[in-house]
Design an enzyme around this catalytic site. Structure first.
Site, PDB file in Angstrom:
ATOM      1  N   CYS A 165       0.822  -1.215   0.000  1.00 32.63           N
ATOM      2  CA  CYS A 165       0.000   0.000   0.000  1.00 32.63           C
ATOM      3  C   CYS A 165       0.855   1.264   0.000  1.00 32.63           C
ATOM      4  O   CYS A 165       0.328   2.363  -0.189  1.00 32.63           O
ATOM      5  CB  CYS A 165      -0.919   0.029   1.217  1.00 32.63           C
ATOM      6  SG  CYS A 165      -2.104  -1.310   1.238  1.00 32.63           S
ATOM      7  N   HIS A 208      -2.640   7.237   4.246  1.00 30.11           N
ATOM      8  CA  HIS A 208      -3.181   6.075   3.547  1.00 30.11           C
ATOM      9  C   HIS A 208      -4.563   5.766   4.117  1.00 30.11           C
ATOM     10  O   HIS A 208      -4.754   5.698   5.327  1.00 30.11           O
ATOM     11  CB  HIS A 208      -2.223   4.893   3.759  1.00 30.11           C
ATOM     12  CG  HIS A 208      -2.754   3.592   3.254  1.00 30.11           C
ATOM     13  ND1 HIS A 208      -3.407   3.480   2.045  1.00 30.11           N
ATOM     14  CD2 HIS A 208      -2.732   2.353   3.796  1.00 30.11           C
ATOM     15  CE1 HIS A 208      -3.763   2.214   1.872  1.00 30.11           C
ATOM     16  NE2 HIS A 208      -3.366   1.520   2.917  1.00 30.11           N
ATOM     17  N   ASN A 235      -9.936   0.435   1.500  1.00 27.75           N
ATOM     18  CA  ASN A 235      -8.479   0.544   1.320  1.00 27.75           C
ATOM     19  C   ASN A 235      -8.148   0.097  -0.108  1.00 27.75           C
ATOM     20  O   ASN A 235      -8.265  -1.077  -0.438  1.00 27.75           O
ATOM     21  CB  ASN A 235      -7.803  -0.358   2.359  1.00 27.75           C
ATOM     22  CG  ASN A 235      -6.297  -0.376   2.237  1.00 27.75           C
ATOM     23  OD1 ASN A 235      -5.733   0.086   1.249  1.00 27.75           O
ATOM     24  ND2 ASN A 235      -5.647  -0.930   3.247  1.00 27.75           N
TER      25      ASN A 235
HETATM   26  O1  UT7 Z   1      -2.732  -1.095   4.214  1.00 30.73           O
HETATM   27  C1  UT7 Z   1      -2.595  -1.821   5.393  1.00 30.73           C
HETATM   28  C2  UT7 Z   1      -3.671  -2.844   5.388  1.00 30.73           C
HETATM   29  N1  UT7 Z   1      -4.253  -3.241   6.590  1.00 30.73           N
HETATM   30  C3  UT7 Z   1      -4.702  -2.483   7.614  1.00 30.73           C
HETATM   31  O2  UT7 Z   1      -4.530  -1.306   7.698  1.00 30.73           O
HETATM   32  C4  UT7 Z   1      -5.483  -3.221   8.658  1.00 30.73           C
HETATM   33  C5  UT7 Z   1      -5.089  -2.859  10.060  1.00 30.73           C
HETATM   34  N2  UT7 Z   1      -5.982  -3.503  11.042  1.00 30.73           N
HETATM   35  C6  UT7 Z   1      -7.249  -3.125  11.221  1.00 30.73           C
HETATM   36  O3  UT7 Z   1      -7.714  -2.189  10.597  1.00 30.73           O
HETATM   37  C7  UT7 Z   1      -8.059  -3.830  12.289  1.00 30.73           C
HETATM   38  O4  UT7 Z   1      -7.203  -4.678  13.027  1.00 30.73           O
HETATM   39  C8  UT7 Z   1      -9.250  -4.657  11.727  1.00 30.73           C
HETATM   40  C9  UT7 Z   1     -10.305  -3.701  11.177  1.00 30.73           C
HETATM   41  C10 UT7 Z   1      -8.757  -5.594  10.641  1.00 30.73           C
HETATM   42  C11 UT7 Z   1      -9.889  -5.470  12.820  1.00 30.73           C
HETATM   43  O5  UT7 Z   1     -10.339  -4.624  13.869  1.00 30.73           O
HETATM   44  P1  UT7 Z   1      -9.968  -4.985  15.369  1.00 30.73           P
HETATM   45  O6  UT7 Z   1     -10.638  -3.975  16.204  1.00 30.73           O
HETATM   46  O7  UT7 Z   1      -8.463  -5.084  15.459  1.00 30.73           O
HETATM   47  O8  UT7 Z   1     -10.667  -6.366  15.555  1.00 30.73           O
HETATM   48  P2  UT7 Z   1     -10.023  -7.771  15.962  1.00 30.73           P
HETATM   49  O9  UT7 Z   1      -9.150  -8.289  14.868  1.00 30.73           O
HETATM   50  O10 UT7 Z   1      -9.434  -7.620  17.316  1.00 30.73           O
HETATM   51  O11 UT7 Z   1     -11.298  -8.695  16.017  1.00 30.73           O
HETATM   52  C12 UT7 Z   1     -12.333  -8.468  16.963  1.00 30.73           C
HETATM   53  C13 UT7 Z   1     -13.423  -9.499  16.746  1.00 30.73           C
HETATM   54  C14 UT7 Z   1     -12.904 -10.928  16.569  1.00 30.73           C
HETATM   55  O12 UT7 Z   1     -13.807 -11.790  17.238  1.00 30.73           O
HETATM   56  P3  UT7 Z   1     -13.454 -12.348  18.703  1.00 30.73           P
HETATM   57  O13 UT7 Z   1     -12.168 -13.105  18.531  1.00 30.73           O
HETATM   58  O14 UT7 Z   1     -13.337 -11.155  19.581  1.00 30.73           O
HETATM   59  O15 UT7 Z   1     -14.639 -13.217  18.979  1.00 30.73           O
HETATM   60  C15 UT7 Z   1     -12.975 -11.173  15.096  1.00 30.73           C
HETATM   61  O16 UT7 Z   1     -13.158 -12.530  14.776  1.00 30.73           O
HETATM   62  O17 UT7 Z   1     -14.109  -9.197  15.518  1.00 30.73           O
HETATM   63  C16 UT7 Z   1     -14.191 -10.378  14.709  1.00 30.73           C
HETATM   64  N3  UT7 Z   1     -14.203  -9.986  13.301  1.00 30.73           N
HETATM   65  C17 UT7 Z   1     -15.324  -9.636  12.663  1.00 30.73           C
HETATM   66  N4  UT7 Z   1     -16.607  -9.575  13.061  1.00 30.73           N
HETATM   67  C18 UT7 Z   1     -17.528  -9.150  12.165  1.00 30.73           C
HETATM   68  C19 UT7 Z   1     -13.158  -9.861  12.454  1.00 30.73           C
HETATM   69  N5  UT7 Z   1     -13.583  -9.438  11.244  1.00 30.73           N
HETATM   70  C20 UT7 Z   1     -14.932  -9.288  11.359  1.00 30.73           C
HETATM   71  C21 UT7 Z   1     -15.934  -8.863  10.469  1.00 30.73           C
HETATM   72  N6  UT7 Z   1     -17.210  -8.801  10.912  1.00 30.73           N
HETATM   73  N7  UT7 Z   1     -15.673  -8.490   9.193  1.00 30.73           N
END
Ligand code: UT7
Length: 329
Positions: free
Chosen positions: A119, A254, A284
Site C-alpha cells: 500500500c 493512507h 483501502n
Molecule cells: O494497508 C494496510 C492494510 N491493513 C490495515 O490497515 C489493517 C489494520 N488492522 C485493522 O484495521 C483492524 O485490526 C481490523 C479492522 C482488521 C480489525 O479490527 P480490530 O478492532 O483489530 O478487531 P479484531 O481483529 O481484534 O477482532 C475483533 C473481533 C474478533 O472476534 P473475537 O475473537 O473477539 O470473537 C474477530 O473474529 O471481531 C471479529 N471480526 C469480525 N466480526 C464481524 C473480524 N472481522 C470481522 C468482520 N465482521 N468483518
C-alpha cells in the site's frame, strides 16, 4: 531513507483518479460473510467500496486516471520519459503494467517499470520518480498507483474482505517555477512482513497450499504497526524539512481504516478537518489510496495552490513512506 529536496524545483502538474463503477455496500457483504454494517462501520469507518468488473484489470483502471492527469498537466503522452506504476495487482507479472500503459497511452520514449511496495507503492514511486528527475535522468514522469485487490482476496474471509476496494490514481511530475516536493522519508521492516502477505505469489514454494494466492493479514499487528509509523514517518519528514506540523494545510494518510487515521492525526496534532478522508466510500485501495484521496480533495476545492500537503502511506513489506510538498497546481 530520509532526505530534503534539492536542486531544480519539481512538482505535480497533473492529477487524475479512477474507480470502477460497481459499488459494494456493507449490507451486501453481510450476505456473503458473517459480518454486519455496524461492525465494519465501527471498526473501520468503511461504508462501501468499488469493485472491478470481471473483465477489468489494473491497466483498465489506471488508463483513465493517467489520461486525466496528462490532460490536467497539458502534457502529451509522447513527452513522458518515465512511467512508474506502483501496484501489487498488475494485469500479469509480465509484461509489466507500466509497459502496457506506455504503449496504450503512446509514450514510446518512456522508461517504464512496475514497483512493488504494498500500500506504500505510490509514495515509493513518487519519491523515485522525483529522484530520477532531480538527478537529470528524466524530464517528465507519469506516476501511477493502483490496485485491484478484490482479485486477491479470499471472498470467504471476513477479516480481510470487508477492508479493501479497487481504484487507481496518477500524477504527472514536471520541473516547475516553484518548489513542489520538499522531502521524503521511506522505510521497510521485512521482519514484520509476515503480518501482511500473499503466500504462493512468487518463487517461494509453500508446502501447505491452503490460502495460497489470497491476502493473509494479522489485523491487530498491522494496526499497531500502522498507528506507529504514520506518526514517526510524518514527524521525520517534517523535522528534516524544518517544517512545523501546524503549517500542514492538508494531511493525506493512507486510507486504511478511519480509526488508524484519526489516531495518527491526533498524535501528530493535526485537526481532523485538515485530514482528507474517503475510506468510507472506497475502502483501502492500496496503491490507489493516496492519489484517489488527493484527486477528491482537489475536486472539492480542499486542496488549493500554495497548500502544504503531508502524505503518508504504509502497508505490506512492511513498508511506510511520507512525502511533504507545496501544492503548485
Ligand atoms: O494497508 C494496510 C492494510 N491493513 C490495515 O490497515 C489493517 C489494520 N488492522 C485493522 O484495521 C483492524 O485490526 C481490523 C479492522 C482488521 C480489525 O479490527 P480490530 O478492532 O483489530 O478487531 P479484531 O481483529 O481484534 O477482532 C475483533 C473481533 C474478533 O472476534 P473475537 O475473537 O473477539 O470473537 C474477530 O473474529 O471481531 C471479529 N471480526 C469480525 N466480526 C464481524 C473480524 N472481522 C470481522 C468482520 N465482521 N468483518
Amino acid at each position: 531513507m530520509l532526505g530534503k529536496a534539492q536542486g531544480d524545483p519539481i512538482s505535480i502538474t497533473g492529477l487524475g483518479a479512477y474507480a470502477p463503477k460497481r459499488v459494494l455496500t456493507n449490507e451486501e457483504l453481510s450476505t456473503l460473510v458473517d459480518t454486519t454494517d455496524e461492525w465494519i462501520t465501527e471498526r473501520t469507518g468503511i461504508k462501501e467500496r468499488r469493485i472491478a468488473a470481471p473483465e477489468e484489470a489494473l491497466t483498465d483502471l489506471a488508463l483513465p486516471a493517467a489520461r486525466a492527469a496528462l490532460a490536467q498537466a497539458g502534457v502529451e503522452a509522447r513527452d513522458v520519459d518515465l512511467l512508474v506504476c506502483a501496484t501489487v495487482t498488475p494485469d500479469m507479472m509480465f509484461p509489466t503494467s507500466s509497459a502496457l500503459l506506455a504503449d496504450v497511452l503512446g509514450a514510446p520514449d518512456a522508461g517504464a517499470y512496475d514497483l512493488l511496495a504494498g500500500c506504500t507503492g505510490f509514495m515509493y514511486a513518487l519519491a523515485q520518480a522525483y529522484g530520477m528527475m532531480a538527478a537529470g535522468l528524466a524530464e517528465r514522469a507519469l506516476v501511477v498507483g493502483g490496485d485491484v485487490l478484490s482479485r486477491i482476496l479470499d471472498w470467504t474471509d471476513r477479516s480481510t474482505l470487508v477492508l479493501f476496494g479497487d481504484g487507481a490514481g496518477a500524477v504527472v511530475l514536471e520541473r516547475t517555477p516553484q518548489r513542489g516536493f520538499l522531502g521524503f522519508e521511506l522505510g521497510a521492516d521485512g521482519g514484520g512482513g509476515i503480518h501482511l502477505s500473499l503466500p504462493g505469489s512468487g518463487s517461494r514454494r509453500i508446502e501447505d497450499a491452503t490460502g495460497n494466492g489470497y491476502v493473509h493479514m494479522n489485523g491487530r499487528e498491522v494496526f499497531r504497526f500502522a498507528t506507529r509509523v504514520l506518526v514517526s514517518s510524518a514527524e521525520a519528514v517534517l523535522d528534516c524539512c524544518g517544517v512545523s506540523v501546524d503549517e500542514v494545510d492538508v494531511y493525506v494518510p493512507h486510507q486504511a481504516n478511519v480509526r488508524i487515521m484519526d489516531h495518527a492525526a491526533q498524535k501528530l496534532g493535526i485537526p481532523r478537518e485538515r485530514m482528507v478522508v474517503n475510506v468510507d466510500r472506497y475502502g483501502n485501495t492500496s496503491s490507489g489510496s493516496i492519489p484517489l484521496a488527493l484527486a477528491e480533495a482537489q475536486r472539492d476545492g480542499r486542496l488549493k495552490k500554495g497548500d502544504l500537503v503531508l502524505m503518508t502511506g504504509m502497508g505490506a513489506g512492511l513498508t511506510w513512506g511520507s512525502g511533504l510538498m507545496k501544492w503548485t497546481l
